[in-house]
Design an enzyme around this catalytic site. Sequence first.
Site, PDB file in Angstrom:
ATOM      1  N   GLY A 199       0.822  -1.210   0.000  1.00 45.27           N
ATOM      2  CA  GLY A 199       0.000   0.000   0.000  1.00 45.27           C
ATOM      3  C   GLY A 199       0.853   1.256   0.000  1.00 45.27           C
ATOM      4  O   GLY A 199       2.046   1.203  -0.313  1.00 45.27           O
ATOM      5  N   HIS A 230       2.425   4.602  -5.124  1.00 43.70           N
ATOM      6  CA  HIS A 230       2.872   5.737  -5.925  1.00 43.70           C
ATOM      7  C   HIS A 230       3.019   5.275  -7.377  1.00 43.70           C
ATOM      8  O   HIS A 230       2.653   4.129  -7.718  1.00 43.70           O
ATOM      9  CB  HIS A 230       4.177   6.296  -5.368  1.00 43.70           C
ATOM     10  CG  HIS A 230       5.240   5.257  -5.129  1.00 43.70           C
ATOM     11  ND1 HIS A 230       5.786   4.504  -6.137  1.00 43.70           N
ATOM     12  CD2 HIS A 230       5.827   4.825  -3.980  1.00 43.70           C
ATOM     13  CE1 HIS A 230       6.692   3.687  -5.645  1.00 43.70           C
ATOM     14  NE2 HIS A 230       6.730   3.837  -4.326  1.00 43.70           N
ATOM     15  N   HIS A 263       4.421   1.766  -8.178  1.00 46.01           N
ATOM     16  CA  HIS A 263       3.460   0.666  -8.081  1.00 46.01           C
ATOM     17  C   HIS A 263       2.498   0.679  -9.273  1.00 46.01           C
ATOM     18  O   HIS A 263       2.109  -0.373  -9.781  1.00 46.01           O
ATOM     19  CB  HIS A 263       2.657   0.771  -6.787  1.00 46.01           C
ATOM     20  CG  HIS A 263       3.492   0.814  -5.538  1.00 46.01           C
ATOM     21  ND1 HIS A 263       3.637   1.950  -4.782  1.00 46.01           N
ATOM     22  CD2 HIS A 263       4.228  -0.142  -4.928  1.00 46.01           C
ATOM     23  CE1 HIS A 263       4.425   1.696  -3.750  1.00 46.01           C
ATOM     24  NE2 HIS A 263       4.802   0.430  -3.818  1.00 46.01           N
ATOM     25  N   LYS A 288      13.502  -1.925  -8.110  1.00 41.14           N
ATOM     26  CA  LYS A 288      13.884  -1.008  -7.026  1.00 41.14           C
ATOM     27  C   LYS A 288      14.374  -1.788  -5.806  1.00 41.14           C
ATOM     28  O   LYS A 288      15.340  -1.400  -5.163  1.00 41.14           O
ATOM     29  CB  LYS A 288      12.667  -0.143  -6.684  1.00 41.14           C
ATOM     30  CG  LYS A 288      12.664   0.529  -5.337  1.00 41.14           C
ATOM     31  CD  LYS A 288      13.573   1.731  -5.336  1.00 41.14           C
ATOM     32  CE  LYS A 288      13.420   2.613  -4.110  1.00 41.14           C
ATOM     33  NZ  LYS A 288      13.292   1.929  -2.855  1.00 41.14           N
TER      34      LYS A 288
HETATM   35  P1  AMP Z   1       6.282  -1.893  -1.511  1.00 44.81           P
HETATM   36  O1  AMP Z   1       4.820  -1.868  -1.325  1.00 44.81           O
HETATM   37  O2  AMP Z   1       6.879  -0.515  -1.533  1.00 44.81           O
HETATM   38  O3  AMP Z   1       6.995  -2.839  -0.633  1.00 44.81           O
HETATM   39  O4  AMP Z   1       6.553  -2.398  -2.983  1.00 44.81           O
HETATM   40  C1  AMP Z   1       5.685  -3.207  -3.711  1.00 44.81           C
HETATM   41  C2  AMP Z   1       6.318  -3.470  -5.051  1.00 44.81           C
HETATM   42  O5  AMP Z   1       6.508  -2.242  -5.734  1.00 44.81           O
HETATM   43  C3  AMP Z   1       7.698  -4.126  -4.941  1.00 44.81           C
HETATM   44  O6  AMP Z   1       7.820  -5.116  -5.942  1.00 44.81           O
HETATM   45  C4  AMP Z   1       8.624  -2.981  -5.184  1.00 44.81           C
HETATM   46  O7  AMP Z   1       9.873  -3.361  -5.705  1.00 44.81           O
HETATM   47  C5  AMP Z   1       7.841  -2.164  -6.190  1.00 44.81           C
HETATM   48  N1  AMP Z   1       8.305  -0.774  -6.215  1.00 44.81           N
HETATM   49  C6  AMP Z   1       8.444   0.075  -5.168  1.00 44.81           C
HETATM   50  N2  AMP Z   1       8.965   1.255  -5.568  1.00 44.81           N
HETATM   51  C7  AMP Z   1       9.160   1.144  -6.909  1.00 44.81           C
HETATM   52  C8  AMP Z   1       9.676   2.027  -7.925  1.00 44.81           C
HETATM   53  N3  AMP Z   1      10.104   3.256  -7.635  1.00 44.81           N
HETATM   54  N4  AMP Z   1       9.727   1.559  -9.187  1.00 44.81           N
HETATM   55  C9  AMP Z   1       9.308   0.311  -9.499  1.00 44.81           C
HETATM   56  N5  AMP Z   1       8.811  -0.560  -8.600  1.00 44.81           N
HETATM   57  C10 AMP Z   1       8.738  -0.152  -7.325  1.00 44.81           C
END
Ligand code: AMP
Length: 299
Positions: A35, A38, A41, A164
């Site tokens: 969640g 941005h 995601h 990332k």
């Molecule tokens: P999180 O919810 O932030 O743990 O991330 C969920 C997914 O979104 C994970 O696979 C992350 O690697 C991906 N993600 C987060 N930030 C980015 C970004 N700036 N660019 C691409 N994928 C991202």
Amino acid sequence: MAIQLVTTAARLRTESARLLKEKGGSSQALVPTMGALHEGHAELARTAVGQNDVVVASIFVNPLQFGEAVDLERYPRTLEADLALLDAAGVDLVFAPDVDEVYPGGEPRVRISAGPMADKWEGASRPGHFDGALTVVAKLLHYGMPGAAAGTGVPAYRAYFGQKDAQQLALVQRMVADLNFPVEIVPVPTVRSADGLALSSRNRFLSAEQREAALVLSRALRLIEERANARQPLDLDSARALVESQPLVDLDYFEVVDPRTLEPLAENCRETPFRGEALALIAARVGPVRLIDNVPLDS
Ligand code: AMP
């Protein structure tokens, strides 16, 4: 909103099966998130939507992968905005279970052990983090798996992860390969703001001054990338010095590693021209947050 929200594994199964049948689809995707979504995601979701008939995004802040309770508590929760973003990306179904749904009866007694690839880099400063992350990814991959669709054979199953979080991606790929999970892992390139900062839900905790200082991370990575593309020695030391010259940034690590094993490729970094495939990884504390970033190198 066309998007549908479900909070139990049972509803996820019935609703995704219904959608797959309704669309006569032959592929299903999972986009796991915590969640506070941005544009990074959104890119994951759009990529999944472009490649699959039914797309499920999950939103679950996994207590198992947080070391400190305060970090878990202060993790931003923005469900309404998240649903709007996923809806705009074309996602069909959002699975947002509560902790009891995922861990009935408390924390699981059996977990995934991430092994030696998790001891370094992020794992070194966050003991147990990747065991917790892989355990929930394993569960989410099972929740999101399509059932057999009548008439169209076994649907394809893909899951989308951002580059990332390079160490997490490498570990998920290893887990899926080593333990024979029937899913294709699709990596999605890092989304950045125009000034180069990698998008992260943690960026919101940076002051304007800290955010400006944090740009040195992507600048230093770009320097390494340019040298790799020019087949020059990477000269990691000078790139490190650039980061260390920024007083608001406390560098944790900055290394060039093998993308499959995450072991350092020290000999590539100094005098010899760079050739091959590698990953430059960086992590630093900037004010209240720890930031990570990386670039894939291919020369
Ligand atoms: P999180 O919810 O932030 O743990 O991330 C969920 C997914 O979104 C994970 O696979 C992350 O690697 C991906 N993600 C987060 N930030 C980015 C970004 N700036 N660019 C691409 N994928 C991202």
